[in-house]
Every structure is written in structure tokens, then in C-alpha cells.
Design an enzyme around this catalytic site. Sequence first.
Site, PDB file in Angstrom:
ATOM      1  N   GLU A 127       0.747  -1.218   0.172  1.00  0.00           N
ATOM      2  CA  GLU A 127       0.050   0.051  -0.183  1.00  0.00           C
ATOM      3  C   GLU A 127       0.912   1.430   0.078  1.00  0.00           C
ATOM      4  O   GLU A 127       0.304   2.377  -0.265  1.00  0.00           O
ATOM      5  CB  GLU A 127      -0.884   0.112   1.050  1.00  0.00           C
ATOM      6  CG  GLU A 127      -1.983  -1.351   1.338  1.00  0.00           C
ATOM      7  CD  GLU A 127      -3.073  -1.040   1.849  1.00  0.00           C
ATOM      8  OE1 GLU A 127      -3.681  -0.088   2.350  1.00  0.00           O
ATOM      9  OE2 GLU A 127      -3.526  -2.173   2.393  1.00  0.00           O
ATOM     10  N   TYR A 150      -3.138   5.064   7.173  1.00  0.00           N
ATOM     11  CA  TYR A 150      -2.329   3.749   7.263  1.00  0.00           C
ATOM     12  C   TYR A 150      -1.000   3.453   6.303  1.00  0.00           C
ATOM     13  O   TYR A 150      -0.021   3.225   6.907  1.00  0.00           O
ATOM     14  CB  TYR A 150      -3.275   2.496   7.066  1.00  0.00           C
ATOM     15  CG  TYR A 150      -2.658   1.098   6.803  1.00  0.00           C
ATOM     16  CD1 TYR A 150      -1.857   0.571   7.990  1.00  0.00           C
ATOM     17  CD2 TYR A 150      -2.600   0.570   5.778  1.00  0.00           C
ATOM     18  CE1 TYR A 150      -1.106  -0.616   7.933  1.00  0.00           C
ATOM     19  CE2 TYR A 150      -1.620  -0.739   5.509  1.00  0.00           C
ATOM     20  CZ  TYR A 150      -1.111  -1.335   6.615  1.00  0.00           C
ATOM     21  OH  TYR A 150      -0.443  -2.244   6.583  1.00  0.00           O
TER      22      TYR A 150
HETATM   23  N1  LIG Z   1      -2.664  -8.355   6.882  1.00  0.00           N
HETATM   24  C1  LIG Z   1      -1.895  -7.750   5.645  1.00  0.00           C
HETATM   25  O1  LIG Z   1      -2.805  -8.016   4.460  1.00  0.00           O
HETATM   26  C2  LIG Z   1      -0.568  -6.949   5.420  1.00  0.00           C
HETATM   27  C3  LIG Z   1       0.081  -7.220   4.258  1.00  0.00           C
HETATM   28  C4  LIG Z   1       1.282  -6.424   4.247  1.00  0.00           C
HETATM   29  C5  LIG Z   1       1.963  -6.072   5.379  1.00  0.00           C
HETATM   30  N2  LIG Z   1       1.370  -5.887   6.486  1.00  0.00           N
HETATM   31  C6  LIG Z   1       1.824  -5.610   7.677  1.00  0.00           C
HETATM   32  O2  LIG Z   1       2.261  -6.849   8.249  1.00  0.00           O
HETATM   33  C7  LIG Z   1       2.204  -6.666   9.760  1.00  0.00           C
HETATM   34  C8  LIG Z   1       1.315  -7.376  10.607  1.00  0.00           C
HETATM   35  O3  LIG Z   1       0.060  -7.274   9.866  1.00  0.00           O
HETATM   36  P1  LIG Z   1      -1.227  -7.977  10.567  1.00  0.00           P
HETATM   37  O4  LIG Z   1      -2.299  -8.144   9.610  1.00  0.00           O
HETATM   38  O5  LIG Z   1      -0.660  -9.262  11.113  1.00  0.00           O
HETATM   39  O6  LIG Z   1      -1.587  -6.954  11.690  1.00  0.00           O
HETATM   40  P2  LIG Z   1      -2.727  -7.590  12.961  1.00  0.00           P
HETATM   41  O7  LIG Z   1      -3.328  -5.852  13.114  1.00  0.00           O
HETATM   42  O8  LIG Z   1      -3.458  -8.667  13.084  1.00  0.00           O
HETATM   43  O9  LIG Z   1      -1.357  -7.631  14.056  1.00  0.00           O
HETATM   44  C9  LIG Z   1      -0.761  -6.574  14.548  1.00  0.00           C
HETATM   45  C10 LIG Z   1      -0.254  -6.655  16.113  1.00  0.00           C
HETATM   46  O10 LIG Z   1       0.503  -5.989  16.382  1.00  0.00           O
HETATM   47  C11 LIG Z   1       0.370  -5.443  17.542  1.00  0.00           C
HETATM   48  N3  LIG Z   1       0.752  -4.028  18.143  1.00  0.00           N
HETATM   49  C12 LIG Z   1       0.024  -3.081  17.547  1.00  0.00           C
HETATM   50  N4  LIG Z   1       0.563  -1.636  18.059  1.00  0.00           N
HETATM   51  C13 LIG Z   1       1.634  -2.325  18.745  1.00  0.00           C
HETATM   52  C14 LIG Z   1       2.725  -1.739  19.740  1.00  0.00           C
HETATM   53  N5  LIG Z   1       2.679  -0.486  19.669  1.00  0.00           N
HETATM   54  N6  LIG Z   1       3.459  -2.392  20.335  1.00  0.00           N
HETATM   55  C15 LIG Z   1       3.345  -3.796  20.529  1.00  0.00           C
HETATM   56  N7  LIG Z   1       2.469  -4.356  19.793  1.00  0.00           N
HETATM   57  C16 LIG Z   1       1.815  -3.664  18.857  1.00  0.00           C
HETATM   58  C17 LIG Z   1      -1.090  -5.831  18.006  1.00  0.00           C
HETATM   59  O11 LIG Z   1      -1.413  -6.043  19.220  1.00  0.00           O
HETATM   60  C18 LIG Z   1      -1.178  -7.073  17.122  1.00  0.00           C
HETATM   61  O12 LIG Z   1      -1.137  -8.271  17.828  1.00  0.00           O
HETATM   62  C19 LIG Z   1       1.929  -5.147   9.814  1.00  0.00           C
HETATM   63  O13 LIG Z   1       2.775  -4.378  10.022  1.00  0.00           O
HETATM   64  C20 LIG Z   1       1.350  -4.666   8.536  1.00  0.00           C
HETATM   65  O14 LIG Z   1       1.313  -3.276   8.113  1.00  0.00           O
HETATM   66  C21 LIG Z   1      -0.141  -6.695   6.687  1.00  0.00           C
END
Ligand SMILES: NC(=O)c1ccc[n+]([C@@H]2O[C@H](COP(=O)([O-])OP(=O)(O)OC[C@H]3O[C@@H](n4cnc5c(N)ncnc54)[C@H](O)[C@@H]3O)[C@@H](O)[C@H]2O)c1
Length: 327
Positions: A127, A150
Amino acid sequence: MNLLVTGGAGFIGSHFIHYELAHDSAVQIVNLDLLTYAADLDNLDAIKDERRYVFVQGNITNRELVTELVRQYRIDAIVNFAAESHVDRSIRQPDVFIASNVQGVAALLAVSRACHIGRFLQVSTDEVYGSLGPTGYSTEEAALRPNSPYAASKAAADLLVRAAVATYGLDACATRCANNYGPYQFPEKLIPLMVTNGLLGEKLPLYGDGLNMRDWLAVQDHCRAIDLVLRRGQTGNVYNVSGRSEHTNREIAERIVAALHLPDDAIVTVPDRLGDDRRYAVDPTKIMTELGWRPEVSFDDGLQATIQWYVDHETWWRPLKKRAALD
Ligand SMILES: NC(=O)c1ccc[n+]([C@@H]2O[C@H](COP(=O)([O-])OP(=O)(O)OC[C@H]3O[C@@H](n4cnc5c(N)ncnc54)[C@H](O)[C@@H]3O)[C@@H](O)[C@H]2O)c1
């Protein structure tokens, strides 16, 4: 290798922890997670007594805590999954995205530098490149043109990582992956939202004309890519991750309707979200040619297995639906 995995109680991070423990008998993992609404420790239940795994609740913005963990557990590398990850929420509450996704990464980079961490891996997203027209792909060299709060917060973090490499010589890499899907994804994201709504007899909400195009990758394939970049990625490099599996939101909704045998009027269109990007698509040639990564799960198989997982795990997602609705 001693790994600090941040955000490991979320969707992708928890799958990554299982992947590492299963594939490297020498790995030791500390999972630092704030346990926001998006976290769930159920996916880690099977390893809670594993001697190579420790869970710590805390915030990545807390430099003292992160420093203490790095020293206590002799951390070699940090893999940062911790983030606020839902675009819709970033439109309503951008501040928390800046705190976790930008200031949090700044804190992790500062500790990595002070403690001479061997490798920092930032888990970023497609993104950050912003919206594309109907054709073409973003390579790692493409300009960052994020459109949602985001995406902007993730792009800002990517630039901080880049600057830490250039300015301080930090050994850091980043991955920019397409949309993930699979078990244990919080039921506010498109696929689990639609599947669980369908299972509850509720409507499947489709933004705008439903023709927004996303590129989908099974979470297991993403975890293998992150592992490769962690171990073999070139310092300072960014790696796009994609299985080149593009589908419109309408097509996904229709596949779910068919798989769950829902009525024809199960899909309802709702106004598009503000600033919604039409299409993301990244070019994964670099990770494929330099690191030999290949997607292994076809979208047909992966989507079917994911739908079945939600059918079989209602006790997991039902309380989370309530949590998502309350926020
Ligand atoms: N889901 C997708 O399709 C996707 C695709 C590409 C990249 N990403 C990236 O991958 C990563 C994980 O995505 P996801 O889908 O598993 O997200 P998610 O929302 O399921 O999990 C995020 C986790 O981070 C923790 N968290 C949030 N803020 C925090 C903080 N300040 N300190 C400690 N822990 C914290 C939350 O408690 C949660 O367990 C993210 O960085 C996201 O940007 C996600």
C-alpha cells in the site's frame, strides 16, 4: 539465532513464529506485543510452554523495555510486525497509527542501533506505493505515494528504515507484501469479515462498485518470504512479495457466496471508503530471482481452506466479531 518478533500476537506475526519454531531448531523467539484489540494469543496456544519461546506484553515505543529485552535475551535480529493495520480505522483514528507505526519503528531503530542488532526487518506493505491504473506493477524503485493514513504511516516507517541504513549503517531490510489471507485473521479484514458475516446470516458489505483490485497471498507464503529476507536479504534492500493473484473485491465476495451457498442477495454495496485505492500490484521479480522465493499456495486452494477454517472455528471468531463491533 535469537529473534525479537514484535506484534507476534497478531495475524501474520503469529504464523511467522510458528514457521520459525518449526523450521529452525536453533531459533529462540521473544514475542513483544501490546495486545491491542487485533491481538489474540489463541494462535500461539500450542507453543506457550515451548522453551524456545517467550511472550512479553509491551509497547514497541517503550525504548527501555525493548533495550532490556534485547540485552536479556541476547537478540540477534528484530522482525517488526507490530502495527495498527486496518485502513478503515486509520481514517477514523490516525493518531494511534502514527504512534505505533512511525514512532514505534523509530524507537526500534534507535535500540537496534544502540545495541548493535545484527539485522532489523521491517514488515511493510504494497500500500505504500499507492494506487495503480488497470495495468502495470510497482517495482521496489517505484515512488511511494501512499493515500490512506495507514499507508502513509507505513511509508514513513520505510523511509526511517532507509535513513537508518544510509546514516548509521544499520543492517536493515524491508518487505512490501500484497494482501494476506488465512486462518486467525481478525474478522474486520475483507475475507474473514465476509465469511463470518455469511455464516451469521448477515449481509456481505462491498465498497463502491466492488471493482477495487487487490493482490492476494496466503499468509504461509508471506512468512517464507520474510524468513528468506531475514536470513539472506541484502542490507538496505526492499523486497516486494506477491503471488500475482489479483482479484476484485466483488469476485472475492461472489466466491464466498458460492462456497457458503448463500442467497443471491447476500452482497450489499456500501459507499466506498475515503481515498480508497483502485488497485495495488507489486512486481515480485527481485525476491524470486535473488532469493529463490516462490508462492506455493494457489488462491483457489488457499481461499477454500481459509473459508473452511472459519466454518470450523466459530468459537475463535465469534467473540472477536463483538470486539470489532464495539470499537
Ligand atoms: N494483513 C495484511 O494483509 C498485510 C499485508 C502486508 C503487510 N502487512 C503488515 O504486516 C504486519 C502485521 O500485519 P497483521 O495483519 O498481522 O496485523 P494485526 O493487526 O493482525 O496484528 C498487529 C499486532 O501488532 C500489535 N501491536 C500494535 N501496536 C503495537 C505496539 N505499539 N507495540 C507492540 N505491539 C503492537 C497488535 O497487538 C497485534 O498483535 C503489519 O505491520 C502490517 O502493516 C499486513
